[in-house]
Design an enzyme around this catalytic site. Structure first.
Site, PDB file in Angstrom:
ATOM      1  N   CYS A 138      11.000  30.779   0.706  1.00 59.39           N
ATOM      2  CA  CYS A 138      10.638  29.669  -0.182  1.00 59.39           C
ATOM      3  C   CYS A 138       9.863  30.233  -1.365  1.00 59.39           C
ATOM      4  CB  CYS A 138       9.788  28.647   0.569  1.00 59.39           C
ATOM      5  SG  CYS A 138       9.340  27.227  -0.447  1.00 59.39           S
ATOM      6  N   GLY A 197      11.855  26.507   3.689  1.00 61.56           N
ATOM      7  CA  GLY A 197      12.300  26.204   2.332  1.00 61.56           C
ATOM      8  C   GLY A 197      11.936  24.825   1.829  1.00 61.56           C
ATOM      9  N   GLU A 198      12.129  24.652   0.528  1.00 60.58           N
ATOM     10  CA  GLU A 198      11.869  23.370  -0.141  1.00 60.58           C
ATOM     11  C   GLU A 198      13.223  22.688  -0.356  1.00 60.58           C
ATOM     12  OE1 GLU A 198       9.437  21.150  -1.461  1.00 60.58           O
ATOM     13  OE2 GLU A 198      11.336  20.169  -1.947  1.00 60.58           O
ATOM     14  N   SER A 231      11.544  16.314   3.524  1.00 61.77           N
ATOM     15  CA  SER A 231      10.131  16.561   3.240  1.00 61.77           C
ATOM     16  C   SER A 231      10.015  17.490   2.035  1.00 61.77           C
ATOM     17  CB  SER A 231       9.483  17.220   4.460  1.00 61.77           C
ATOM     18  OG  SER A 231       8.176  17.628   4.141  1.00 61.77           O
ATOM     19  N   CYS A 288       5.068  23.469  12.674  1.00 62.57           N
ATOM     20  CA  CYS A 288       5.065  23.223  11.243  1.00 62.57           C
ATOM     21  C   CYS A 288       4.345  24.347  10.489  1.00 62.57           C
ATOM     22  CB  CYS A 288       4.362  21.895  11.005  1.00 62.57           C
ATOM     23  SG  CYS A 288       4.389  21.409   9.317  1.00 62.57           S
ATOM     24  N   SER A 345       4.574  16.472   1.474  1.00 60.23           N
ATOM     25  CA  SER A 345       3.580  17.377   2.036  1.00 60.23           C
ATOM     26  C   SER A 345       2.394  17.374   1.070  1.00 60.23           C
ATOM     27  CB  SER A 345       4.227  18.772   2.145  1.00 60.23           C
ATOM     28  OG  SER A 345       3.317  19.675   2.673  1.00 60.23           O
ATOM     29  N   LEU A 346       1.382  16.572   1.377  1.00 63.03           N
ATOM     30  CA  LEU A 346       0.303  16.317   0.406  1.00 63.03           C
ATOM     31  C   LEU A 346      -0.861  17.304   0.588  1.00 63.03           C
ATOM     32  CD1 LEU A 346      -0.587  14.384  -1.882  1.00 63.03           C
ATOM     33  CD2 LEU A 346      -1.720  13.009  -0.127  1.00 63.03           C
ATOM     34  N   CYS A 395       3.056  28.122  -0.721  1.00 60.58           N
ATOM     35  CA  CYS A 395       1.879  27.406  -0.201  1.00 60.58           C
ATOM     36  C   CYS A 395       1.091  28.393   0.668  1.00 60.58           C
ATOM     37  CB  CYS A 395       2.303  26.190   0.613  1.00 60.58           C
ATOM     38  SG  CYS A 395       3.340  25.060  -0.331  1.00 60.58           S
ATOM     39  N   ASN A 432      -1.410  24.904  12.294  1.00 52.84           N
ATOM     40  CA  ASN A 432      -0.902  25.849  13.290  1.00 52.84           C
ATOM     41  C   ASN A 432      -1.192  27.260  12.792  1.00 52.84           C
ATOM     42  OD1 ASN A 432       0.433  23.967  15.147  1.00 52.84           O
ATOM     43  ND2 ASN A 432       1.668  23.486  13.346  1.00 52.84           N
TER      44      ASN A 432
HETATM   45  S1  SF4 Z   1       5.065  24.504   2.987  1.00 55.16           S
HETATM   46 FE1  SF4 Z   1       7.210  24.106   2.445  1.00 55.16          FE
HETATM   47  S2  SF4 Z   1       7.199  24.219   0.201  1.00 55.16           S
HETATM   48 FE2  SF4 Z   1       5.304  25.217   0.860  1.00 55.16          FE
HETATM   49  S3  SF4 Z   1       5.831  27.407   1.017  1.00 55.16           S
HETATM   50 FE3  SF4 Z   1       6.155  26.475   3.043  1.00 55.16          FE
HETATM   51  S4  SF4 Z   1       8.319  25.964   3.086  1.00 55.16           S
HETATM   52 FE4  SF4 Z   1       7.755  26.262   0.935  1.00 55.16          FE
END
Ligand code: SF4
Length: 344
Positions: A111, A160-161, A192, A334, A215-216, A115, A291
């Site tokens: 991704c 991934g997004e 999501s 998650c 995802s806030l 994050c 997690n």
């Molecule tokens: S939380 Fe989702 S958008 Fe953020 S880096 Fe991980 S997979 Fe990508």
């Protein structure tokens, strides 16, 4: 190279039929046999004339990713490692809970959004998954559970997004919703996103009638940008406007996911900011105790602190749930998905 059947929507298959001079209704038969009867070769489709079966075998492949590893936790959560044609690997997770069984599907290898609390983000971006690779994850999970459980929910919350791979996600959703195939209802499909604002607007015009989760993870820009760099490009105000626009196109509530990072976003002030941000939106807040990942500086709050945070929200927000941690022992929870395998 042969086309792969699993990348074709019903409409595309029908067009192909007509192009080849075959009857339109054959696409219903084929979708039914492949997606409901789980045929893995065209020669199994006995309702098709022999010459059509032969023709399809020659022209179109039925290629699924290869399941190379399964890890199962005592709670029933099962993480699948799948090998793709280019030797890359992806993960999907089957999560049984009571009468529900949810499949968490990946949309990309790695991704790009980085994050800071997420193992997939740490991998960097490798490539988007194709439609057939997305469908492949679903079919393999269905093969695995077909004698024991019914797949009730599909969530695009894996690696991934999803909105950065929107075209392939939309195609895959059209395939799984098709009435002659899996006939999966939109209310059982959730996408999501970390908040790719223009893509939320685009999704709202696709008429898919699926659920949206955001995802806030923080209710002010300063904190959110610290853990989700995408917030710099699409700050919270723009994100909430996009969510409101999306909501006008669907009757489903929006889910806001909030990963609780101890000492970072779980104090009383954070709860108050969250209440004032989300008040007035028809939504559900899903609190997710972090997690742990070995390299991360963040830790999970105690269950008492999680409950306390929920209690601060309860009277003011319409629905607050605490996600039960599942699959954490197999790095399938998650934010933990990341493949280190690249098979040569
Ligand atoms: S939380 Fe989702 S958008 Fe953020 S880096 Fe991980 S997979 Fe990508």
């Amino acid at each position: 190279m042969k086309a792969n059947f699993y990348e074709l929507t019903f409409e595309e298959l029908t067009n192909l039929m007509l192009e080849y001079g075959l009857e339109r209704f054959r696409s219903k038969q084929i979708f039914h046999w492949i997606y409901n009867k789980k045929a893995t070769s065209f020669s199994e489709i006995t309702t098709l004339k022999k010459e059509i079966r032969y023709f399809f075998d020659k022209e179109i492949g039925l290629n699924l990713p290869q399941l190379i590893k399964k890890d199962k936790q005592e709670d029933g959560t099962e993480k699948l490692l799948l090998l793709l044609n280019d030797k890359q690997t992806i993960e999907s997770v089957i999560i049984p809970a009571g009468r529900k069984t949810t499949l968490c599907v990946s949309s990309q290898i790695g991704c790009a959004l980085g994050c800071t609390f997420c193992a997939t983000g740490k991998m960097g971006f490798i490539r988007n998954l194709t439609t057939d690779e997305i469908i492949g994850q679903i079919l393999i999970a269905l093969f695995m559970i077909e004698h024991s459980r019914r797949l009730t929910n599909i969530v695009f919350m894996g690696m991934g997004e999803p909105l950065n791979n929107l075209d392939n996600i939309v195609k895959a959703i059209k395939i799984i919703k098709n009435e002659y195939g899996l006939n999966f209802s939109g209310k059982r499909i959730t996408i999501s996103t970390a908040g790719i604002v223009p893509k939320i607007y685009e999704l709202s015009h696709k008429n898919l009638n699926v659920k949206l989760a955001i995802s806030l993870n923080a209710a002010n820009n300063k904190k959110r940008t610290q853990i989700m760099p995408i917030n710099k490009k699409y700050p919270i105000k723009e994100l909430i406007s996009a969510v409101r626009a999306f909501q006008k196109t669907t009757k489903w509530r929006i889910t806001f996911e909030y990963v609780l990072l101890d000492g970072f976003n779980n104090n009383y002030k954070d709860a108050k900011e969250l209440i004032s941000l989300l008040g007035g939106i028809s939504c559900k807040v899903n609190l997710i105790p972090y997690n742990s990942i070995s390299w991360s500086k963040f830790t999970a709050p105690s269950m008492n602190k999680v409950q306390e945070f929920a209690n601060w929200l309860y009277p003011y927000l319409p629905a607050v749930t605490i996600r039960q941690t599942r699959g954490d022992k197999i790095a399938g929870a998650c934010g933990q998905l990341a493949t280190k395998y690249n098979y040569d």
